[in-house]
Scaffold this motif. Structure first.
Motif, PDB file in Angstrom:
ATOM      1  N   MET A 187       0.831  -1.209   0.000  1.00 29.06           N
ATOM      2  CA  MET A 187       0.000   0.000   0.000  1.00 29.06           C
ATOM      3  C   MET A 187       0.862   1.254   0.000  1.00 29.06           C
ATOM      4  SD  MET A 187      -2.915   1.443  -0.130  1.00 29.06           S
ATOM      5  CE  MET A 187      -4.032   0.054   0.108  1.00 29.06           C
ATOM      6  N   SER A 188       1.986   1.238   0.714  1.00 23.60           N
ATOM      7  CA  SER A 188       2.860   2.421   0.742  1.00 23.60           C
ATOM      8  C   SER A 188       3.427   2.698  -0.647  1.00 23.60           C
ATOM      9  CB  SER A 188       3.997   2.217   1.757  1.00 23.60           C
ATOM     10  OG  SER A 188       4.947   1.265   1.297  1.00 23.60           O
ATOM     11  N   ILE A 189       3.723   1.634  -1.410  1.00 22.24           N
ATOM     12  CA  ILE A 189       4.220   1.815  -2.780  1.00 22.24           C
ATOM     13  C   ILE A 189       3.127   2.381  -3.672  1.00 22.24           C
ATOM     14  CG2 ILE A 189       5.050   0.572  -4.823  1.00 22.24           C
ATOM     15  CD1 ILE A 189       6.505  -1.341  -2.919  1.00 22.24           C
ATOM     16  N   GLU A 190       1.939   1.868  -3.538  1.00 20.78           N
ATOM     17  CA  GLU A 190       0.809   2.380  -4.329  1.00 20.78           C
ATOM     18  C   GLU A 190       0.579   3.862  -4.053  1.00 20.78           C
ATOM     19  OE1 GLU A 190      -2.647   0.007  -3.633  1.00 20.78           O
ATOM     20  OE2 GLU A 190      -1.643  -1.892  -4.149  1.00 20.78           O
ATOM     21  N   LEU A 191       0.623   4.249  -2.786  1.00 13.23           N
ATOM     22  CA  LEU A 191       0.341   5.643  -2.418  1.00 13.23           C
ATOM     23  C   LEU A 191       1.425   6.596  -2.911  1.00 13.23           C
ATOM     24  CD1 LEU A 191      -1.052   5.182   1.212  1.00 13.23           C
ATOM     25  CD2 LEU A 191      -2.327   5.752  -0.873  1.00 13.23           C
ATOM     26  N   ILE A 192       2.688   6.174  -2.801  1.00 15.50           N
ATOM     27  CA  ILE A 192       3.738   7.092  -3.237  1.00 15.50           C
ATOM     28  C   ILE A 192       3.755   7.234  -4.757  1.00 15.50           C
ATOM     29  CG2 ILE A 192       5.652   5.434  -3.442  1.00 15.50           C
ATOM     30  CD1 ILE A 192       7.417   7.581  -2.114  1.00 15.50           C
ATOM     31  N   CYS A 193       3.394   6.172  -5.470  1.00 12.71           N
ATOM     32  CA  CYS A 193       3.312   6.264  -6.936  1.00 12.71           C
ATOM     33  C   CYS A 193       2.161   7.184  -7.350  1.00 12.71           C
ATOM     34  CB  CYS A 193       3.144   4.876  -7.546  1.00 12.71           C
ATOM     35  SG  CYS A 193       4.654   3.868  -7.524  1.00 12.71           S
ATOM     36  N   SER A 227      21.618  14.318 -18.137  1.00 12.56           N
ATOM     37  CA  SER A 227      21.881  14.606 -16.723  1.00 12.56           C
ATOM     38  C   SER A 227      20.633  15.217 -16.083  1.00 12.56           C
ATOM     39  CB  SER A 227      23.059  15.572 -16.578  1.00 12.56           C
ATOM     40  OG  SER A 227      24.231  15.012 -17.124  1.00 12.56           O
ATOM     41  N   TYR A 228      20.401  14.850 -14.837  1.00 14.91           N
ATOM     42  CA  TYR A 228      19.235  15.376 -14.134  1.00 14.91           C
ATOM     43  C   TYR A 228      19.441  16.835 -13.741  1.00 14.91           C
ATOM     44  CZ  TYR A 228      17.799  10.496 -13.582  1.00 14.91           C
ATOM     45  OH  TYR A 228      17.440   9.200 -13.813  1.00 14.91           O
ATOM     46  N   ASN A 229      18.345  17.598 -13.748  1.00 12.59           N
ATOM     47  CA  ASN A 229      18.356  18.948 -13.184  1.00 12.59           C
ATOM     48  C   ASN A 229      18.374  18.777 -11.664  1.00 12.59           C
ATOM     49  OD1 ASN A 229      17.255  21.407 -11.945  1.00 12.59           O
ATOM     50  ND2 ASN A 229      16.906  22.086 -14.051  1.00 12.59           N
ATOM     51  N   GLN A 230      19.513  19.054 -11.053  1.00  8.09           N
ATOM     52  CA  GLN A 230      19.711  18.746  -9.646  1.00  8.09           C
ATOM     53  C   GLN A 230      18.788  19.541  -8.726  1.00  8.09           C
ATOM     54  OE1 GLN A 230      21.816  16.230  -8.514  1.00  8.09           O
ATOM     55  NE2 GLN A 230      21.854  15.807 -10.713  1.00  8.09           N
ATOM     56  N   THR A 231      18.526  20.788  -9.068  1.00  6.92           N
ATOM     57  CA  THR A 231      17.654  21.617  -8.224  1.00  6.92           C
ATOM     58  C   THR A 231      16.231  21.082  -8.212  1.00  6.92           C
ATOM     59  OG1 THR A 231      18.988  23.579  -8.682  1.00  6.92           O
ATOM     60  CG2 THR A 231      16.756  23.943  -7.845  1.00  6.92           C
ATOM     61  N   LEU A 232      15.682  20.798  -9.403  1.00  8.45           N
ATOM     62  CA  LEU A 232      14.311  20.286  -9.480  1.00  8.45           C
ATOM     63  C   LEU A 232      14.213  18.893  -8.876  1.00  8.45           C
ATOM     64  CD1 LEU A 232      13.280  21.497 -13.064  1.00  8.45           C
ATOM     65  CD2 LEU A 232      12.804  22.565 -10.855  1.00  8.45           C
ATOM     66  N   LEU A 233      15.258  18.091  -9.022  1.00 12.98           N
ATOM     67  CA  LEU A 233      15.259  16.760  -8.430  1.00 12.98           C
ATOM     68  C   LEU A 233      15.237  16.857  -6.909  1.00 12.98           C
ATOM     69  CD1 LEU A 233      15.474  13.688  -8.674  1.00 12.98           C
ATOM     70  CD2 LEU A 233      17.960  13.951  -8.850  1.00 12.98           C
ATOM     71  N   ARG A 234      16.032  17.767  -6.371  1.00  8.59           N
ATOM     72  CA  ARG A 234      16.058  17.951  -4.916  1.00  8.59           C
ATOM     73  C   ARG A 234      14.691  18.404  -4.397  1.00  8.59           C
ATOM     74  NH1 ARG A 234      19.605  18.582  -0.731  1.00  8.59           N
ATOM     75  NH2 ARG A 234      21.347  18.024  -2.077  1.00  8.59           N
ATOM     76  N   VAL A 235      14.039  19.308  -5.129  1.00  5.06           N
ATOM     77  CA  VAL A 235      12.711  19.781  -4.721  1.00  5.06           C
ATOM     78  C   VAL A 235      11.720  18.616  -4.680  1.00  5.06           C
ATOM     79  CG1 VAL A 235      10.735  21.189  -5.432  1.00  5.06           C
ATOM     80  CG2 VAL A 235      13.046  22.150  -5.512  1.00  5.06           C
ATOM     81  N   SER A 256       9.839  16.955  -1.189  1.00  7.98           N
ATOM     82  CA  SER A 256       8.393  16.863  -0.967  1.00  7.98           C
ATOM     83  C   SER A 256       8.021  15.542  -0.293  1.00  7.98           C
ATOM     84  CB  SER A 256       7.638  16.996  -2.296  1.00  7.98           C
ATOM     85  OG  SER A 256       7.873  15.876  -3.131  1.00  7.98           O
ATOM     86  N   HIS A 257       8.917  14.562  -0.347  1.00  5.21           N
ATOM     87  CA  HIS A 257       8.692  13.308   0.371  1.00  5.21           C
ATOM     88  C   HIS A 257       9.344  13.344   1.743  1.00  5.21           C
ATOM     89  CE1 HIS A 257       8.285   9.048   1.243  1.00  5.21           C
ATOM     90  NE2 HIS A 257       9.593   9.002   1.492  1.00  5.21           N
ATOM     91  N   ASN A 258      10.596  13.796   1.779  1.00  4.45           N
ATOM     92  CA  ASN A 258      11.334  13.874   3.037  1.00  4.45           C
ATOM     93  C   ASN A 258      12.331  15.022   2.937  1.00  4.45           C
ATOM     94  OD1 ASN A 258      13.012  13.548   5.273  1.00  4.45           O
ATOM     95  ND2 ASN A 258      13.005  11.314   5.155  1.00  4.45           N
ATOM     96  N   PRO A 259      12.126  16.112   3.690  1.00  2.00           N
ATOM     97  CA  PRO A 259      12.989  17.299   3.551  1.00  2.00           C
ATOM     98  C   PRO A 259      14.366  17.155   4.190  1.00  2.00           C
ATOM     99  CG  PRO A 259      11.358  17.652   5.278  1.00  2.00           C
ATOM    100  CD  PRO A 259      11.023  16.327   4.643  1.00  2.00           C
ATOM    101  N   PHE A 303      18.684  12.495   3.738  1.00  2.00           N
ATOM    102  CA  PHE A 303      17.845  11.625   2.913  1.00  2.00           C
ATOM    103  C   PHE A 303      17.924  12.040   1.447  1.00  2.00           C
ATOM    104  CE2 PHE A 303      13.920  11.142   0.547  1.00  2.00           C
ATOM    105  CZ  PHE A 303      13.682   9.775   0.653  1.00  2.00           C
ATOM    106  N   VAL A 304      17.806  13.326   1.181  1.00  3.03           N
ATOM    107  CA  VAL A 304      17.801  13.826  -0.198  1.00  3.03           C
ATOM    108  C   VAL A 304      19.117  13.505  -0.890  1.00  3.03           C
ATOM    109  CG1 VAL A 304      17.694  15.900  -1.635  1.00  3.03           C
ATOM    110  CG2 VAL A 304      16.121  15.636   0.295  1.00  3.03           C
ATOM    111  N   ASP A 305      20.232  13.742  -0.215  1.00  3.37           N
ATOM    112  CA  ASP A 305      21.548  13.479  -0.815  1.00  3.37           C
ATOM    113  C   ASP A 305      21.722  11.994  -1.122  1.00  3.37           C
ATOM    114  OD1 ASP A 305      22.228  16.140  -0.693  1.00  3.37           O
ATOM    115  OD2 ASP A 305      23.302  15.971   1.215  1.00  3.37           O
TER     116      ASP A 305
END
Length: 414
Positions: free
Chosen positions: A253-259, A274-282, A286-289, A293-295
């Motif tokens: 259920m946690s996988i379903e909800l996060i998707c 290459s990923y846009n690092q700023t937008l990826l971090r944002v 939104s899941h865990n500030p 964790f983000v790094d």
């Protein structure tokens, strides 16, 4: 105990002390003496004298101690020093992994051979010099009983340091952490991530990076404790995806909800992939500030993505190029090409161009679940100089969706 056995025992003790010495130096001199490539690169890029010192000085110092102890025990210093040097060489230079690297054909073979024989030379010279000069240091050395006690203390401390450092290295190694998280997650939940990501049109790699990071930071036993806590204090974060919920929920259920939360999201990439690092971090915040964790999630996302050898020009809905070549290698008289293509493409056609001027067209079968990215391994003759892949709409076979040309005469390909 006979003088011969005493000499062998002291020489063996010396080789163990040398092994622990290099192991404790491992973090500053990566893989110390066992990885010839790292040794050669380190010596050539930084300071060749550092390599000499790291090989010569520890062996000389330990050999002086071995000779002094053997003499005090009325045994044969020559035998003890020989045993110490031979065991040390066997433990370092004569390891199978080192021998394979040194003696196999490669462009770096001369450098490896130079490092291999020079290191043996340093060991022999240090041992020989210690056999001739150890008596000059005798006045600076402690009494025999104190020396033995000091060496045993050093061995004990060394073993503890090596053990702690090995555990720390495991914990700081991202690949080991990812493997542990994947084992924690299990095959069924990994499949669940792919299925739910596909259903919600969200990047499966992005969701997987979040879940793996949560598995590393909150292993199974922690999640079980949180679930038990939830029976008494319901609100909290639950499941492998650590989704906030008013009551305990399952991993599925946690996988379903996060998707569903990230439905339609694919990390923004530039033209080079290459990923846009700023937008990826944002998006991750939104899941865990939490910055840690983000790094870590970003590192895992980068580590888990396939290296792209070549790709087409058009972006697919899954955030990747429509056609991607992920591996290219030569096996004997064949080229081995591994490529993936998006479910946006109904079919894939291939045209090969041989060195003798011949051309041949064929279609690549799609034998994978509908809606998921297809992966194919293709084997071509070494006489093929170029291959072109074209995506085709099977409902309208004349419409070309995208193409990719792979030049097999690239001089960097071996």
């Amino acid at each position: 105990m006979t003088p011969l056995l005493v000499s062998i025992a002291i020489g063996t003790l010396g080789s163990i002390l040398l092994h622990l010495t290099f192991r404790m130096l491992k973090s500053d001199w990566p893989t110390s003496y066992s990885d010839m490539k790292t040794v050669v690169d380190s010596a050539s890029q930084r300071n060749a004298w550092l390599y000499v010192a790291m090989r010569f000085v520890p062996v000389y110092v330990v050999s002086v101690l071995v000779a002094s102890m053997t003499n005090s025990a009325e045994a044969n210093p020559f035998i003890a020093l020989t045993v110490c040097a031979v065991l040390h060489i066997c433990r370092t230079n004569l390891r199978p992994s080192v021998l394979r690297r040194v003696f196999r054909s490669s462009r770096n073979r001369p450098r490896y051979l130079a490092a291999f024989f020079s290191s043996i030379t340093f060991i022999v010279l240090a041992t020989f010099l210690a056999s001739k000069t150890w008596s000059y240091w005798e006045s600076l050395l402690p009494e025999p009983d104190q020396l033995v006690q000091a060496i045993w203390t050093s061995l004990f401390v060394g073993l503890v340091v090596v053990l702690v450092r090995s555990i720390g290295t495991f914990e700081n190694n991202l690949d080991a952490q990812i493997k542990r998280a994947l084992d924690d997650l299990g095959k069924s939940l990994q499949k669940k991530i792919r299925e739910e990501a596909l259903a919600n049109k969200v990047s499966a790699d992005f969701i997987e990076a979040i879940v793996l990071t949560e598995c590393i930071q909150r292993p199974k036993w922690v999640r079980r404790a949180e679930y038990i806590k939830g029976r008494f204090i319901a609100p909290g974060s639950y499941g492998v995806a650590q989704v906030s919920s008013s009551s305990p929920i399952s991993d599925e259920m946690s996988i379903e909800l996060i998707c569903k939360k990230y439905a339609g999201y694919y990390p923004v990439q530039n033209e080079y992939g290459s990923y846009n690092q700023t937008l990826l971090r944002v998006a991750l915040e939104s899941h865990n500030p939490d910055p840690i964790f983000v790094d870590q999630a970003k590192e895992i996302l980068e580590a888990r993505r396939s290296d792209i050898v070549e790709s087409s020009s058009i972006w697919a809905e899954d955030g990747r190029k429509l056609i991607e070549v992920t591996h290219l290698r030569r096996e004997g008289q064949e080229w081995v090409i591994v490529l993936t293509h998006s479910p946006d493409i109904d079919g894939l056609c291939m045209t090969t161009f041989a060195r003798d001027g011949g051309e041949e067209e064929s279609c690549i079968d799609r034998d994978i679940q509908e809606g998921t990215r297809s992966q194919n391994e293709i084997r071509l003759s070494i006489q093929v100089r170029k291959v072109e892949f074209k995506g085709v709409d099977t409902k309208n076979s004349t419409q070309e969706l995208d193409s990719l040309t792979l030049d097999l005469e690239d001089p960097h390909i071996d």
